[in-house]
Motif scaffolding. Sequence first.
Motif, PDB file in Angstrom:
ATOM      1  N   SER A  99      15.936  44.251  82.776  1.00  0.00           N
ATOM      2  CA  SER A  99      14.964  43.929  81.720  1.00  0.00           C
ATOM      3  C   SER A  99      15.595  43.839  80.330  1.00  0.00           C
ATOM      4  CB  SER A  99      13.841  44.955  81.700  1.00  0.00           C
ATOM      5  OG  SER A  99      13.336  45.120  83.001  1.00  0.00           O
ATOM      6  N   ASP A 100      16.575  44.686  80.043  1.00  0.00           N
ATOM      7  CA  ASP A 100      17.223  44.630  78.717  1.00  0.00           C
ATOM      8  C   ASP A 100      18.358  43.616  78.708  1.00  0.00           C
ATOM      9  OD1 ASP A 100      15.577  46.522  77.611  1.00  0.00           O
ATOM     10  OD2 ASP A 100      16.824  48.191  78.334  1.00  0.00           O
ATOM     11  N   ALA A 101      19.109  43.580  79.802  1.00  0.00           N
ATOM     12  CA  ALA A 101      20.293  42.707  79.857  1.00  0.00           C
ATOM     13  C   ALA A 101      19.942  41.228  79.699  1.00  0.00           C
ATOM     14  CB  ALA A 101      21.029  42.932  81.179  1.00  0.00           C
ATOM     15  N   ILE A 102      18.720  40.844  80.035  1.00  0.00           N
ATOM     16  CA  ILE A 102      18.362  39.417  79.975  1.00  0.00           C
ATOM     17  C   ILE A 102      17.925  38.975  78.586  1.00  0.00           C
ATOM     18  CG2 ILE A 102      17.717  39.191  82.422  1.00  0.00           C
ATOM     19  CD1 ILE A 102      14.773  39.560  81.577  1.00  0.00           C
ATOM     20  N   ARG A 103      17.989  39.863  77.607  1.00  0.00           N
ATOM     21  CA  ARG A 103      17.481  39.520  76.267  1.00  0.00           C
ATOM     22  C   ARG A 103      18.548  39.060  75.288  1.00  0.00           C
ATOM     23  NH1 ARG A 103      12.569  38.082  77.042  1.00  0.00           N
ATOM     24  NH2 ARG A 103      11.889  39.255  78.846  1.00  0.00           N
ATOM     25  N   SER A 104      19.773  38.905  75.727  1.00  0.00           N
ATOM     26  CA  SER A 104      20.829  38.515  74.778  1.00  0.00           C
ATOM     27  C   SER A 104      20.741  37.017  74.466  1.00  0.00           C
ATOM     28  CB  SER A 104      22.202  38.829  75.374  1.00  0.00           C
ATOM     29  OG  SER A 104      22.480  37.899  76.401  1.00  0.00           O
ATOM     30  N   PRO A 105      21.255  36.603  73.283  1.00  0.00           N
ATOM     31  CA  PRO A 105      21.240  35.185  72.927  1.00  0.00           C
ATOM     32  C   PRO A 105      21.962  34.328  73.974  1.00  0.00           C
ATOM     33  CG  PRO A 105      21.860  36.517  71.026  1.00  0.00           C
ATOM     34  CD  PRO A 105      21.810  37.442  72.208  1.00  0.00           C
ATOM     35  N   GLU A 106      23.019  34.869  74.569  1.00  0.00           N
ATOM     36  CA  GLU A 106      23.771  34.112  75.580  1.00  0.00           C
ATOM     37  C   GLU A 106      22.883  33.807  76.787  1.00  0.00           C
ATOM     38  OE1 GLU A 106      26.829  36.322  77.494  1.00  0.00           O
ATOM     39  OE2 GLU A 106      27.952  34.544  78.117  1.00  0.00           O
ATOM     40  N   VAL A 107      22.118  34.812  77.210  1.00  0.00           N
ATOM     41  CA  VAL A 107      21.228  34.613  78.358  1.00  0.00           C
ATOM     42  C   VAL A 107      20.086  33.657  77.986  1.00  0.00           C
ATOM     43  CG1 VAL A 107      19.660  35.745  79.986  1.00  0.00           C
ATOM     44  CG2 VAL A 107      21.832  36.825  79.421  1.00  0.00           C
ATOM     45  N   SER A 108      19.601  33.736  76.742  1.00  0.00           N
ATOM     46  CA  SER A 108      18.521  32.833  76.307  1.00  0.00           C
ATOM     47  C   SER A 108      18.927  31.387  76.506  1.00  0.00           C
ATOM     48  CB  SER A 108      18.212  33.014  74.814  1.00  0.00           C
ATOM     49  OG  SER A 108      17.828  34.311  74.530  1.00  0.00           O
ATOM     50  N   ARG A 115      15.370  33.904  82.872  1.00  0.00           N
ATOM     51  CA  ARG A 115      16.481  34.649  82.280  1.00  0.00           C
ATOM     52  C   ARG A 115      17.275  35.384  83.375  1.00  0.00           C
ATOM     53  NH1 ARG A 115      16.303  35.858  76.711  1.00  0.00           N
ATOM     54  NH2 ARG A 115      14.735  34.585  75.656  1.00  0.00           N
ATOM     55  N   ALA A 116      16.558  35.921  84.350  1.00  0.00           N
ATOM     56  CA  ALA A 116      17.243  36.639  85.431  1.00  0.00           C
ATOM     57  C   ALA A 116      18.128  35.666  86.223  1.00  0.00           C
ATOM     58  CB  ALA A 116      16.215  37.307  86.339  1.00  0.00           C
ATOM     59  N   CYS A 117      17.621  34.449  86.462  1.00  0.00           N
ATOM     60  CA  CYS A 117      18.433  33.437  87.169  1.00  0.00           C
ATOM     61  C   CYS A 117      19.688  33.142  86.350  1.00  0.00           C
ATOM     62  CB  CYS A 117      17.663  32.127  87.331  1.00  0.00           C
ATOM     63  SG  CYS A 117      16.181  32.278  88.308  1.00  0.00           S
ATOM     64  N   ALA A 118      19.498  33.037  85.029  1.00  0.00           N
ATOM     65  CA  ALA A 118      20.627  32.725  84.147  1.00  0.00           C
ATOM     66  C   ALA A 118      21.653  33.851  84.153  1.00  0.00           C
ATOM     67  CB  ALA A 118      20.111  32.496  82.726  1.00  0.00           C
ATOM     68  N   LEU A 119      21.149  35.096  84.143  1.00  0.00           N
ATOM     69  CA  LEU A 119      22.069  36.239  84.141  1.00  0.00           C
ATOM     70  C   LEU A 119      22.907  36.219  85.418  1.00  0.00           C
ATOM     71  CD1 LEU A 119      22.952  38.876  82.700  1.00  0.00           C
ATOM     72  CD2 LEU A 119      21.221  40.067  84.061  1.00  0.00           C
ATOM     73  N   LYS A 120      22.252  35.930  86.505  1.00  0.00           N
ATOM     74  CA  LYS A 120      22.973  35.874  87.787  1.00  0.00           C
ATOM     75  C   LYS A 120      24.055  34.783  87.724  1.00  0.00           C
ATOM     76  CE  LYS A 120      22.677  35.816  92.669  1.00  0.00           C
ATOM     77  NZ  LYS A 120      22.753  36.963  93.502  1.00  0.00           N
ATOM     78  N   ALA A 121      23.697  33.642  87.143  1.00  0.00           N
ATOM     79  CA  ALA A 121      24.663  32.543  87.043  1.00  0.00           C
ATOM     80  C   ALA A 121      25.844  32.950  86.153  1.00  0.00           C
ATOM     81  CB  ALA A 121      23.971  31.308  86.485  1.00  0.00           C
ATOM     82  N   LEU A 122      25.533  33.607  85.046  1.00  0.00           N
ATOM     83  CA  LEU A 122      26.614  34.026  84.133  1.00  0.00           C
ATOM     84  C   LEU A 122      27.519  35.054  84.819  1.00  0.00           C
ATOM     85  CD1 LEU A 122      24.598  34.372  80.778  1.00  0.00           C
ATOM     86  CD2 LEU A 122      26.309  32.627  81.305  1.00  0.00           C
ATOM     87  N   GLN A 123      26.886  36.000  85.511  1.00  0.00           N
ATOM     88  CA  GLN A 123      27.680  37.047  86.181  1.00  0.00           C
ATOM     89  C   GLN A 123      28.535  36.462  87.303  1.00  0.00           C
ATOM     90  OE1 GLN A 123      24.536  39.676  87.431  1.00  0.00           O
ATOM     91  NE2 GLN A 123      24.663  40.957  85.597  1.00  0.00           N
ATOM     92  N   SER A 124      28.022  35.410  87.946  1.00  0.00           N
ATOM     93  CA  SER A 124      28.761  34.831  89.074  1.00  0.00           C
ATOM     94  C   SER A 124      29.828  33.847  88.608  1.00  0.00           C
ATOM     95  CB  SER A 124      27.815  34.084  90.015  1.00  0.00           C
ATOM     96  OG  SER A 124      26.676  34.833  90.237  1.00  0.00           O
ATOM     97  N   GLY A 125      29.771  33.505  87.338  1.00  0.00           N
ATOM     98  CA  GLY A 125      30.793  32.605  86.780  1.00  0.00           C
ATOM     99  C   GLY A 125      30.641  31.163  87.234  1.00  0.00           C
ATOM    100  N   VAL A 126      29.460  30.778  87.718  1.00  0.00           N
ATOM    101  CA  VAL A 126      29.301  29.376  88.142  1.00  0.00           C
ATOM    102  C   VAL A 126      29.108  28.486  86.918  1.00  0.00           C
ATOM    103  CG1 VAL A 126      28.289  30.006  90.370  1.00  0.00           C
ATOM    104  CG2 VAL A 126      26.789  29.521  88.443  1.00  0.00           C
ATOM    105  N   ASP A 127      29.307  27.201  87.130  1.00  0.00           N
ATOM    106  CA  ASP A 127      29.176  26.236  86.035  1.00  0.00           C
ATOM    107  C   ASP A 127      27.681  25.945  85.813  1.00  0.00           C
ATOM    108  OD1 ASP A 127      29.199  24.137  84.302  1.00  0.00           O
ATOM    109  OD2 ASP A 127      30.321  22.753  85.610  1.00  0.00           O
TER     110      ASP A 127
END
Length: 335
Positions: free
Chosen positions: A199-208, A152-164
């Motif tokens: 820890s909380d930010a990674i729990r959203s459906p988008e991050v899942s 989830r943390a990897c995903a959050l980083k990807a979402l924040q960085s705007g990568v595909d």
Amino acid sequence: MVVIRGATTIAADTKEEIQRAVGELLEQIVSRNSLIKGEVMSIVFSSTSDIHSYYPAKAAREAGFSSCSLFSAQEPDIEGGLKLCIRAMLFVEKDIRPSHVYLGGARVLRKDIAEKYNIAIDGPAGSGKSTVAKRLAKDLNILYLDTGAMYRACALKALQSGVDLESEEQICDLMRTLSLDIEYEGGVQKTILDGKDVSDAIRSPEVSMAASSVSKYASVRMKMVEKQREIAGRMSCVLDGRDIGTFVLPEADFKFFLTASPEVRAKRRFDELVAKGLNVDFEECKRELTRRDVQDSTRAIAPLKRADDAVEVDTSSLGIEEVIDLVKRKMQEKI
Ligand code: DC
């Protein structure tokens, strides 16, 4: 005088099994402490309330401890306690450093003297993995490692960085700059991404959903798996995820695979998100879960799959206490 502690579990509440287990426990205590039976002044036994068939003290007398005073008592029925367990305390006329002995399932009572062990709990989202893993870790006083949080943390980083998320190359590049730390505060896992507690930010459906997407790439998986193996190699822990029993720790001492019907899993996830104050739709929750199931179980590397030697537990109609009891019983049977 020294006091030596010992405990063992029995496979069934029968006279023969109690005689066998008490005999073995006392033999081990005597040999590991280089004692002779005559040096034992007295032995106090207690047994859990599910043991009725025989007095451990009588079994000790029959095992040759005839010249010391013996006593057996029954313990109260404590919720979550080990089942079919006999504990012993030996008072010995000697000046030695005692070697305590824990056999069978009772080894989990003394992690400090038992060898390191790992428990793998895999299963799809909403199967109850994290609830069970957290409780087990607390009861056994060992570490809980939530591997999903790492993806989830990897995903959050990807979402924040705007990568595909569908570009393996971009995700692979991003992984080179990832700084991920797992810390513990009061036994609770904190996921630290680039120095920030997420820890909380990674729990959203988008991050899942994004976690399920990025976790299919080798560059992501190998980095996370290396961290997971390093932690599990250092200490006893319960790890939950999708590939712990099949890929991360194929030699894990205990493996469980939790399942539940899609309806039940979706309801659990929905309730969890609502409790967090998120405005979610049940049908959307169910669709997201199905999409993740498909993606997690069909990816090429380490897909969600039951290990051949994992115990499968369908949690659809079981409460947490029932699942925990079952898991602990299976562990006891295996030891
Ligand atoms: O367990 P979770 O819902 O927090 O996991 C989020 C996603 O991370 C999941 O959909 C797939 C991925 N994951 C994985 O691939 N391997 C793991 N061991 C744990 C999670």
